[in-house]
Design a protein around this motif. Sequence first.
Motif, PDB file in Angstrom:
ATOM      1  N   GLU A  28      52.175  21.589  81.037  1.00  0.00           N
ATOM      2  CA  GLU A  28      50.776  21.561  81.489  1.00  0.00           C
ATOM      3  C   GLU A  28      50.179  22.963  81.490  1.00  0.00           C
ATOM      4  O   GLU A  28      49.092  23.188  80.965  1.00  0.00           O
ATOM      5  N   ASP A  29      50.925  23.897  82.089  1.00  0.00           N
ATOM      6  CA  ASP A  29      50.459  25.288  82.152  1.00  0.00           C
ATOM      7  C   ASP A  29      50.293  25.859  80.749  1.00  0.00           C
ATOM      8  O   ASP A  29      49.316  26.540  80.441  1.00  0.00           O
ATOM      9  N   ASP A  30      51.299  25.561  79.891  1.00  0.00           N
ATOM     10  CA  ASP A  30      51.256  26.058  78.514  1.00  0.00           C
ATOM     11  C   ASP A  30      50.050  25.498  77.762  1.00  0.00           C
ATOM     12  O   ASP A  30      49.445  26.187  76.942  1.00  0.00           O
ATOM     13  N   LEU A  31      49.725  24.234  78.056  1.00  0.00           N
ATOM     14  CA  LEU A  31      48.610  23.572  77.377  1.00  0.00           C
ATOM     15  C   LEU A  31      47.282  24.225  77.777  1.00  0.00           C
ATOM     16  O   LEU A  31      46.389  24.421  76.957  1.00  0.00           O
ATOM     17  N   ARG A  32      47.188  24.577  79.065  1.00  0.00           N
ATOM     18  CA  ARG A  32      46.010  25.281  79.562  1.00  0.00           C
ATOM     19  C   ARG A  32      45.836  26.598  78.803  1.00  0.00           C
ATOM     20  O   ARG A  32      44.747  26.940  78.342  1.00  0.00           O
ATOM     21  N   THR A  33      46.940  27.318  78.665  1.00  0.00           N
ATOM     22  CA  THR A  33      46.944  28.587  77.938  1.00  0.00           C
ATOM     23  C   THR A  33      46.587  28.361  76.471  1.00  0.00           C
ATOM     24  O   THR A  33      45.824  29.125  75.877  1.00  0.00           O
ATOM     25  N   ALA A  34      47.155  27.292  75.905  1.00  0.00           N
ATOM     26  CA  ALA A  34      46.950  26.991  74.481  1.00  0.00           C
ATOM     27  C   ALA A  34      45.471  26.857  74.154  1.00  0.00           C
ATOM     28  O   ALA A  34      44.989  27.379  73.149  1.00  0.00           O
ATOM     29  N   LEU A  35      44.763  26.163  75.049  1.00  0.00           N
ATOM     30  CA  LEU A  35      43.336  25.925  74.843  1.00  0.00           C
ATOM     31  C   LEU A  35      42.566  27.250  74.896  1.00  0.00           C
ATOM     32  O   LEU A  35      41.669  27.491  74.097  1.00  0.00           O
ATOM     33  N   ALA A  36      42.971  28.105  75.839  1.00  0.00           N
ATOM     34  CA  ALA A  36      42.285  29.383  76.021  1.00  0.00           C
ATOM     35  C   ALA A  36      42.630  30.375  74.905  1.00  0.00           C
ATOM     36  O   ALA A  36      41.833  31.243  74.574  1.00  0.00           O
ATOM     37  N   GLN A  37      43.848  30.239  74.338  1.00  0.00           N
ATOM     38  CA  GLN A  37      44.301  31.253  73.371  1.00  0.00           C
ATOM     39  C   GLN A  37      44.357  30.757  71.928  1.00  0.00           C
ATOM     40  O   GLN A  37      45.111  31.296  71.108  1.00  0.00           O
ATOM     41  N   ASN A  38      43.603  29.723  71.646  1.00  0.00           N
ATOM     42  CA  ASN A  38      43.494  29.241  70.261  1.00  0.00           C
ATOM     43  C   ASN A  38      44.800  28.808  69.608  1.00  0.00           C
ATOM     44  O   ASN A  38      45.003  28.995  68.422  1.00  0.00           O
ATOM     45  N   GLN A  39      45.704  28.225  70.405  1.00  0.00           N
ATOM     46  CA  GLN A  39      46.936  27.696  69.819  1.00  0.00           C
ATOM     47  C   GLN A  39      46.725  26.282  69.279  1.00  0.00           C
ATOM     48  O   GLN A  39      47.604  25.724  68.644  1.00  0.00           O
ATOM     49  N   LEU A  40      45.572  25.711  69.582  1.00  0.00           N
ATOM     50  CA  LEU A  40      45.284  24.369  69.072  1.00  0.00           C
ATOM     51  C   LEU A  40      44.509  24.492  67.766  1.00  0.00           C
ATOM     52  O   LEU A  40      43.736  25.417  67.581  1.00  0.00           O
ATOM     53  N   HIS A  41      44.768  23.582  66.852  1.00  0.00           N
ATOM     54  CA  HIS A  41      43.897  23.477  65.692  1.00  0.00           C
ATOM     55  C   HIS A  41      43.750  22.014  65.313  1.00  0.00           C
ATOM     56  O   HIS A  41      44.413  21.150  65.875  1.00  0.00           O
ATOM     57  N   VAL A  42      42.858  21.763  64.368  1.00  0.00           N
ATOM     58  CA  VAL A  42      42.599  20.383  63.957  1.00  0.00           C
ATOM     59  C   VAL A  42      43.030  20.203  62.506  1.00  0.00           C
ATOM     60  O   VAL A  42      42.720  21.029  61.653  1.00  0.00           O
ATOM     61  N   ALA A  43      43.791  19.133  62.257  1.00  0.00           N
ATOM     62  CA  ALA A  43      44.187  18.781  60.893  1.00  0.00           C
ATOM     63  C   ALA A  43      43.408  17.530  60.491  1.00  0.00           C
ATOM     64  O   ALA A  43      43.010  16.738  61.346  1.00  0.00           O
ATOM     65  N   TYR A  44      43.166  17.388  59.193  1.00  0.00           N
ATOM     66  CA  TYR A  44      42.327  16.296  58.693  1.00  0.00           C
ATOM     67  C   TYR A  44      43.088  15.434  57.696  1.00  0.00           C
ATOM     68  O   TYR A  44      43.614  15.935  56.711  1.00  0.00           O
ATOM     69  N   GLN A  45      43.122  14.127  57.979  1.00  0.00           N
ATOM     70  CA  GLN A  45      43.793  13.207  57.056  1.00  0.00           C
ATOM     71  C   GLN A  45      42.766  12.378  56.280  1.00  0.00           C
ATOM     72  O   GLN A  45      41.854  11.792  56.880  1.00  0.00           O
ATOM     73  N   PRO A  46      42.909  12.326  54.943  1.00  0.00           N
ATOM     74  CA  PRO A  46      41.940  11.591  54.129  1.00  0.00           C
ATOM     75  C   PRO A  46      41.869  10.104  54.463  1.00  0.00           C
ATOM     76  O   PRO A  46      42.885   9.470  54.730  1.00  0.00           O
ATOM     77  N   VAL A  47      40.651   9.575  54.442  1.00  0.00           N
ATOM     78  CA  VAL A  47      40.404   8.135  54.532  1.00  0.00           C
ATOM     79  C   VAL A  47      39.828   7.740  53.175  1.00  0.00           C
ATOM     80  O   VAL A  47      38.839   8.318  52.723  1.00  0.00           O
ATOM     81  N   VAL A  48      40.471   6.793  52.504  1.00  0.00           N
ATOM     82  CA  VAL A  48      40.142   6.472  51.119  1.00  0.00           C
ATOM     83  C   VAL A  48      39.536   5.066  51.039  1.00  0.00           C
ATOM     84  O   VAL A  48      40.000   4.146  51.729  1.00  0.00           O
ATOM     85  N   SER A  49      38.504   4.910  50.218  1.00  0.00           N
ATOM     86  CA  SER A  49      37.922   3.578  49.977  1.00  0.00           C
ATOM     87  C   SER A  49      38.813   2.826  48.994  1.00  0.00           C
ATOM     88  O   SER A  49      39.165   3.363  47.939  1.00  0.00           O
ATOM     89  N   THR A  50      39.183   1.586  49.323  1.00  0.00           N
ATOM     90  CA  THR A  50      40.034   0.824  48.405  1.00  0.00           C
ATOM     91  C   THR A  50      39.245   0.430  47.157  1.00  0.00           C
ATOM     92  O   THR A  50      39.809   0.236  46.093  1.00  0.00           O
ATOM     93  N   LYS A  51      37.928   0.325  47.315  1.00  0.00           N
ATOM     94  CA  LYS A  51      37.081  -0.110  46.209  1.00  0.00           C
ATOM     95  C   LYS A  51      36.945   0.981  45.149  1.00  0.00           C
ATOM     96  O   LYS A  51      37.091   0.734  43.962  1.00  0.00           O
ATOM     97  N   THR A  52      36.660   2.212  45.599  1.00  0.00           N
ATOM     98  CA  THR A  52      36.394   3.298  44.649  1.00  0.00           C
ATOM     99  C   THR A  52      37.578   4.246  44.492  1.00  0.00           C
ATOM    100  O   THR A  52      37.583   5.069  43.595  1.00  0.00           O
ATOM    101  N   THR A  53      38.558   4.144  45.368  1.00  0.00           N
ATOM    102  CA  THR A  53      39.714   5.044  45.468  1.00  0.00           C
ATOM    103  C   THR A  53      39.297   6.503  45.699  1.00  0.00           C
ATOM    104  O   THR A  53      40.067   7.420  45.447  1.00  0.00           O
ATOM    105  N   ARG A  54      38.100   6.701  46.209  1.00  0.00           N
ATOM    106  CA  ARG A  54      37.660   8.059  46.544  1.00  0.00           C
ATOM    107  C   ARG A  54      37.804   8.331  48.038  1.00  0.00           C
ATOM    108  O   ARG A  54      37.755   7.407  48.850  1.00  0.00           O
ATOM    109  N   ILE A  55      37.933   9.606  48.375  1.00  0.00           N
ATOM    110  CA  ILE A  55      37.969  10.002  49.783  1.00  0.00           C
ATOM    111  C   ILE A  55      36.557   9.875  50.341  1.00  0.00           C
ATOM    112  O   ILE A  55      35.619  10.469  49.810  1.00  0.00           O
ATOM    113  N   VAL A  56      36.409   9.081  51.400  1.00  0.00           N
ATOM    114  CA  VAL A  56      35.078   8.912  51.988  1.00  0.00           C
ATOM    115  C   VAL A  56      34.967   9.601  53.344  1.00  0.00           C
ATOM    116  O   VAL A  56      33.894   9.706  53.917  1.00  0.00           O
TER     117      VAL A  56
END
Length: 290
Positions: A28-56
Motif C-alpha cells: 500500500e505504502d509503495d503504491l502511494r509512492t508509485a503514484l507520486a514518483q511516476n512508477q505507473l504507466h499505461v500500456a495499450y492493447q489493440p482492439v480489432v474489428s472482425t469485419k475489417t481486421t483493422r485496429i479500431v
Amino acid sequence: AAKADGRGLHRFYHQDMLIGAQSRKQLEDDLRTALAQNQLHVAYQPVVSTKTTRIVGFEALVRWTHPERGAISPAEFIPIAEDCGLIESIGEWVLRTACHDVAHWPGDVRVAVNVSPIQFANPALPTIVTSALAGAGIAAGRLELEITEGVFLNESSSSEQMFRKLKAIGVRLALDDFGTGYSSLGYLKNAPFDKIKIDQSFVRGAAVPGNRNAAIIKAIVMLAETLGMETTAEGLEVQDEIELIRELGCSHVQGYVYGKPMPAAEALAQLEAQGGAASASGFKVSRSPR
Ligand code: C2E
Ligand code: MG
Ligand code: MG
Ligand code: MG
C-alpha cells in the motif's frame, strides 16, 4: 497431542496472516509512492474489428514497475488500491493519461479505460470524465469506459443515475468480463451498454471440437445483437480462435494473437502501419496476425 497440534497450526496461521498483512501494508505504502514518483504507466492493447481486421481502438491497462519487485500485475495491486482508497487517484490518472494519448491517434480510433466499481460509485465521476476529455481536447465518443458487474452490487438507483449521466456526456460504455461472477441478464435490461466484452475464459478452448464455450459465445452474441450492442471477444491467443470467433459473429476481438499491451508510441506506430484511421479508408495494409 491433537490439541497441541491444533494450537501449533493456529499459531502458524496467525503468524502467516500477520506477515501477509505487513507485506500488504508495505505494498500500500509503495503504491502511494508509485503514484507520486511516476512508477505507473499505461500500456495499450489493440482492439480489432472482425469485419475489417483493422485496429479500431486500444484498451488502456495500467502497469506498475516496482523498484525492487519489478512488474506487479494489476490483478494484484488494483484490489489493494480499491481497499486502501488509492483507486480514485490511480483511476483518474489512467483516465487522463489515456485521453491524452488517444488525442495523438487518428480521429476515429478509440481508447477504452477500466473503471473500478468504487470510482463508479463516486458522484464526482462524470465531472472527472468531462474534465479529462476537455483537458485532452477529444470528443466524448472516442472514450469507452469498461465497467464490471461489480457496479451492480451498489444501490441500483444511484448506478442507474450514473449510467444516465455518463451517456449524457457521450462516452461509450462496455460491460467487461461478461459471464464471470454473478452474471444476471437483468443487468442488461436497464443499463445502456454499447458493448459486451466476453470474458477470455469462454474463448479459451472454444475452438476445440465438442467444447461448449462456442455455444455460450454464440448465445451472448445473439443476445447482444438483439439489444443493439457490440461484442468483443477477449484473450484470443491462437489462429483457430480467430476463425471461430469470426464465425460466431463477434464484432471485435482482442488478444495476444493480435498484440500484447504496448507503450503508447508503439500503439501509434501500429496505427501508422495500417494507414491511419480505424475505418478502412484510403489504402489498406493487410495485417497478418502474429
Ligand atoms: P481486463 O480489463 O479484463 O483486461 C484484460 C486482461 O487480459 C489484461 O490483463 C490483458 O493484458 C489480458 N489479456 C489480453 N489478451 C490476452 C490473451 O490473449 N491471453 C491472456 N492470457 N491474457 C490476455 P492485465 O493488464 O494484467 O489486467 C488485468 C485486470 O486488471 C484487467 O482485466 C482489469 O480488470 C484490471 N485493470 C487493468 N488496468 C486497470 C485500470 O487502469 N483500472 C482498473 N480499475 N482496473 C484495471
Ligand atoms: Mg477491461
Ligand atoms: Mg475483461
Ligand atoms: Mg478482467
